[in-house]
Every structure is written in structure tokens, then in C-alpha cells.
Design a protein around this motif. Structure first.
Motif, short mmCIF file in Angstrom:
data_model
loop_
_atom_site.label_atom_id
_atom_site.label_comp_id
_atom_site.label_asym_id
_atom_site.label_seq_id
_atom_site.Cartn_x
_atom_site.Cartn_y
_atom_site.Cartn_z
N GLU A 37 47.51 0.96 9.15
CA GLU A 37 48.85 0.56 9.57
C GLU A 37 49.84 0.64 8.41
N LEU A 38 49.40 0.25 7.20
CA LEU A 38 50.27 0.38 6.03
C LEU A 38 50.56 1.85 5.74
N LEU A 39 49.55 2.68 5.89
CA LEU A 39 49.68 4.10 5.56
C LEU A 39 50.51 4.86 6.59
N MET A 40 50.33 4.54 7.87
CA MET A 40 50.89 5.34 8.94
C MET A 40 51.87 4.61 9.84
N GLY A 41 52.04 3.31 9.67
CA GLY A 41 52.88 2.55 10.58
C GLY A 41 52.06 2.03 11.75
N PRO A 42 52.64 1.18 12.59
CA PRO A 42 51.89 0.57 13.69
C PRO A 42 51.30 1.57 14.68
N THR A 43 52.05 2.62 14.99
CA THR A 43 51.58 3.57 16.00
C THR A 43 51.73 5.03 15.60
N GLY A 44 52.56 5.30 14.61
CA GLY A 44 52.88 6.69 14.27
C GLY A 44 51.85 7.35 13.37
N GLU A 45 52.22 8.53 12.88
CA GLU A 45 51.34 9.30 12.00
C GLU A 45 52.07 9.67 10.72
N ALA A 46 52.99 8.81 10.29
CA ALA A 46 53.76 9.09 9.08
C ALA A 46 52.90 8.84 7.85
N VAL A 47 52.68 9.86 7.06
CA VAL A 47 51.91 9.70 5.83
C VAL A 47 52.72 10.21 4.64
N THR A 48 54.04 10.07 4.73
CA THR A 48 54.90 10.41 3.60
C THR A 48 54.95 9.21 2.66
N PRO A 49 55.22 9.42 1.37
CA PRO A 49 55.30 8.29 0.44
C PRO A 49 56.32 7.26 0.90
N ARG A 50 55.96 5.99 0.80
CA ARG A 50 56.84 4.91 1.22
C ARG A 50 57.31 4.11 0.02
N ASP A 51 58.54 3.56 0.13
CA ASP A 51 59.03 2.65 -0.89
C ASP A 51 58.20 1.37 -0.83
N VAL A 52 57.83 0.85 -2.00
CA VAL A 52 57.02 -0.36 -2.07
C VAL A 52 57.95 -1.55 -2.25
N ARG A 53 57.99 -2.42 -1.24
CA ARG A 53 58.86 -3.58 -1.29
C ARG A 53 58.04 -4.84 -1.10
N ALA A 54 58.38 -5.88 -1.87
CA ALA A 54 57.66 -7.14 -1.78
C ALA A 54 57.66 -7.65 -0.34
N GLY A 55 56.49 -8.11 0.10
CA GLY A 55 56.37 -8.67 1.43
C GLY A 55 55.99 -7.66 2.50
N THR A 56 56.15 -6.37 2.21
CA THR A 56 55.83 -5.35 3.21
C THR A 56 54.81 -4.35 2.69
N ALA A 57 54.38 -4.51 1.47
CA ALA A 57 53.54 -3.49 0.84
C ALA A 57 52.08 -3.87 0.77
N HIS A 58 51.71 -5.03 1.27
CA HIS A 58 50.31 -5.42 1.18
C HIS A 58 49.88 -6.23 2.39
N ALA A 59 48.56 -6.30 2.58
CA ALA A 59 47.97 -7.14 3.62
C ALA A 59 46.78 -7.86 3.00
N LEU A 60 46.77 -9.17 3.07
CA LEU A 60 45.69 -9.97 2.51
C LEU A 60 44.89 -10.54 3.69
N ILE A 61 43.69 -10.03 3.88
CA ILE A 61 42.85 -10.41 5.02
C ILE A 61 42.04 -11.66 4.68
N GLU A 62 42.15 -12.68 5.50
CA GLU A 62 41.39 -13.91 5.25
C GLU A 62 39.99 -13.79 5.84
N PRO A 63 38.96 -13.96 5.03
CA PRO A 63 37.59 -13.83 5.53
C PRO A 63 37.19 -15.07 6.32
N ARG A 64 36.01 -15.04 6.91
CA ARG A 64 35.53 -16.20 7.66
C ARG A 64 34.12 -16.56 7.20
N LEU A 65 33.83 -17.83 7.21
CA LEU A 65 32.51 -18.30 6.81
C LEU A 65 31.58 -18.29 8.02
#
Length: 331
Positions: free
Chosen positions: A300-328
């Protein structure tokens, strides 16, 4: 009509392989000076123009994403990355993309391989794993304008507030925090068995244990070892298991902690990290990294929610990462 010289022409003139030419063009420091000079001379003599050729090739989409295949090291390690790559392949296919797996033993080798794939229009984007502070791969990828996402954060001081590139990672501290809170149910003296200080991932997992212990007003020993079952066993056996439970940075270390107690009259609970098939088979609790969710977030970060855009993206705080919470997973 005069034919435009190619990388193969340069390799033939210099008497080297195509890979060596690619190394000279992209990572010259890994090539011996004499060989580098010979290749550069061939480039001048033939009038090879790298960037013009690359632009012509890149007008064609490959619909392919490259990902590095880590060397096989045996043991219980690598299960999470195997699941991650498998999930990526399935989800990329749903988006009309293919995954190309490539091998490399060092960061320099990986840069050279990526350069070859990118220059030859064999990939439209890349996904890298095993990031570390000062990672040369991320610097090269940015300069080459090759779209990419990392499984693993930059590990700089500002990697959450102002990341340098797109990344997805597992919140290791949240995982060990949950594991420690569960372990405290067995008593206040909970040990942590982790890797030597300096590993971004290891330090993050240790932080979760320290935070949970501090919040509970509890204390416990911190044991250190390399990622090795036998060494983990020796460390725990040498320390003596005078604790109520042990939280570990990985399932491999957890197996060592369990083996150190084999034959003892009073075995304390051990909690691992990774939730490998071994944890399920031996019946000990472990933190599940959810690699399938990591794969979905990566695409989703690489291509967007549904599209196929793989062009370089501007990196902006809050939109450039995803932190996945694990489960015990409690057993």
C-alpha cells in the motif's frame, strides 16, 4: 545507422563480465582499481552513455518488484521473512504485479544487483529487508530514483517523526511489553534474554521489557547472547534460573532458555518472539509479528490503496511509514 553501444559491448572491450561493468557504474568502490580503470577506458573508447540508454529502457514497464532473498542460515530463523515474501507474492499478484527474488550476500552486492535490474528495466520497484543505521542501500535507491519500501525502519533518532524513506516495521517494543505484562502474572522477577546492545531491532524489543517492568515497579536480570540456541542455553544455565519468567528477543533464544531448564524440578515460563512453528510445537508463548499485515502495508505504501503507482514518492512525516503492532500468542 550506427548502433548505440551497450553494457555488453563495454564488458567485451574491457574483458570483464556484465556484472563488473554494472559495479563500476553504480558501486565503483567494490571493484579493484586496475579493473575499474580498464572498464572506464572502454566506456570512453566506445562512447557508451549510461543514462541515455537507461532512459530508453525504462520507458517499458516490467510490472515487477524486486526483493532480496536472505542467505539460508538454518535453524528456526528466517520463518518470518519467508512468510513475508510469500504474502507479498500473493498480494502483488492481486494487483497485477510480479515479484522477482534476487540473491546478494552484502549491501554492496545488493546495490550492484539492484542497479543491474533497474538499468535493464527488469524491475519497477524494490523492497529491501534488514535495514540498519547508515544503510548504504537506502541512500543509493534514493539517488537512483528507484521506488522502494523497506521492511525495517531507518533506525535514526528521527525515524518516526521524519523518516528518510518509506518503511514498514513491526513494533517490537509493543510486543515485548505485552509479553512482559503477561509474564508478570507469574511473579515480579522477570528476566530478559536478548542480543548485545547496538542492534536496532534488539534494543527496541528490550525497551518494551524495560517499560513494562518499570510500570509494574518490578526488577529482573538482563541476559545477553548472540542469536544461537546453544549460547542462549549456556547463558541461562550459567546465570541460574532464579526468576519467575523469561522474556526473549526471539524464539531461538527462548528454545535455549527452555533447554537450560531441562531436567530441573521447577521450570519457569519462557516467552519467545516470532511465533515460529517451533514455538507451537514446543508449546511456549510467543509474539506473532503478523508478516501478512506487513506485506499488505508495504504494497500500500509502494502502490497506494488500490492503484499500481510505483513512481518515487515524496517522504512526508506521518504518511511515509506503517508500524504494525504484533500480538502475543499465549500457550
Amino acid at each position: 545507422m550506427v548502433r548505440t553501444p551497450t553494457v555488453e559491448d563495454v564488458a567485451l572491450r574491457a574483458g570483464v563480465s556484465r556484472q563488473t561493468v554494472s559495479n563500476v557504474l553504480n558501486t565503483p568502490t567494490i571493484v579493484k582499481p586496475a579493473t575499474r580503470e580498464r572498464v572506464q577506458q572502454a566506456i570512453v573508447e566506445l562512447g557508451y552513455r549510461r543514462h541515455a540508454a537507461a532512459r530508453q529502457l525504462r520507458t517499458r514497464r516490467s510490472s515487477t518488484i524486486g526483493i532480496h532473498l536472505d542467505p539460508y542460515v538454518g535453524g528456526v530463523s528466517g520463518v518470518v521473512l519467508d512468510r513475508f515474501v510469500h504474502a507479498l507474492t500473493e498480494r502483488a499478484s492481486e494487483r497485477g504485479m510480479r515479484m522477482l527474488v534476487y540473491a546478494a550476500r552484502t549491501a554492496g552486492d545488493e546495490i550492484a544487483r539492484l542497479a543491474e535490474l533497474w538499468e535493464g528495466s527488469e524491475i519497477d520497484a524494490a523492497i529491501i529487508t534488514g535495514t540498519f543505521h547508515g544503510d548504504p542501500r537506502t541512500r543509493w535507491l534514493g539517488e537512483a530514483r528507484l521506488p522502494f519500501v523497506a521492511f525495517g525502519r531507518p533506525w535514526g533518532e528521527d525515524d518516526l517523526a521524519a523518516p528518510e524513506h518509506l518503511w514498514v516495521d513491526v513494533d517490537g517494543a509493543a510486543g515485548t511489553r505485552a509479553a512482559t505484562e503477561h509474564a508478570l502474572g507469574f511473579g515480579p522477577r522477570v528476566a530478559f534474554l536478548g542480543w548485545p546492545t547496538g542492534s536496532g531491532t534488539g534494543d527496541d524489543r528490550e525497551r518494551g521489557w524495560r517499560e513494562a517492568m518499570a510500570a509494574a515497579g518490578a526488577k529482573g536480570p538482563r541476559w545477553t547472547t548472540e542469536e544461537d540456541v546453544a549460547r542462549a542455553r549456556a547463558v541461562v544455565a550459567g546465570a541460574g534460573v532464579d526468576v519467575d519468567a523469561v522474556v526473549c528477543a526471539s524464539d531461538s533464544l527462548a528454545i535455549g532458555a527452555l533447554l537450560a531448564q531441562a531436567g530441573g524440578s521447577a521450570r519457569v515460563p519462557v516467552i519467545g518472539f516470532d511465533n515460529t512453528p517451533t514455538a507451537e510445537a514446543l508449546g511456549f508463548s510467543s509474539v506473532e509479528q503478523r508478516p501478512e499485515d506487513v506485506a499488505a502495508a508495504t504494497l500500500e505504501l509502494l502502490m497506494g490503496p488500490t492503484g499500481e503507482a510505483v513512481t518515487p514518492r515524496d517522504v512526508r512525516a506521518g504518511t511515509a511509514h506503517a508500524l504494525i503492532e504484533p500480538r502475543l500468542v499465549v500457550r
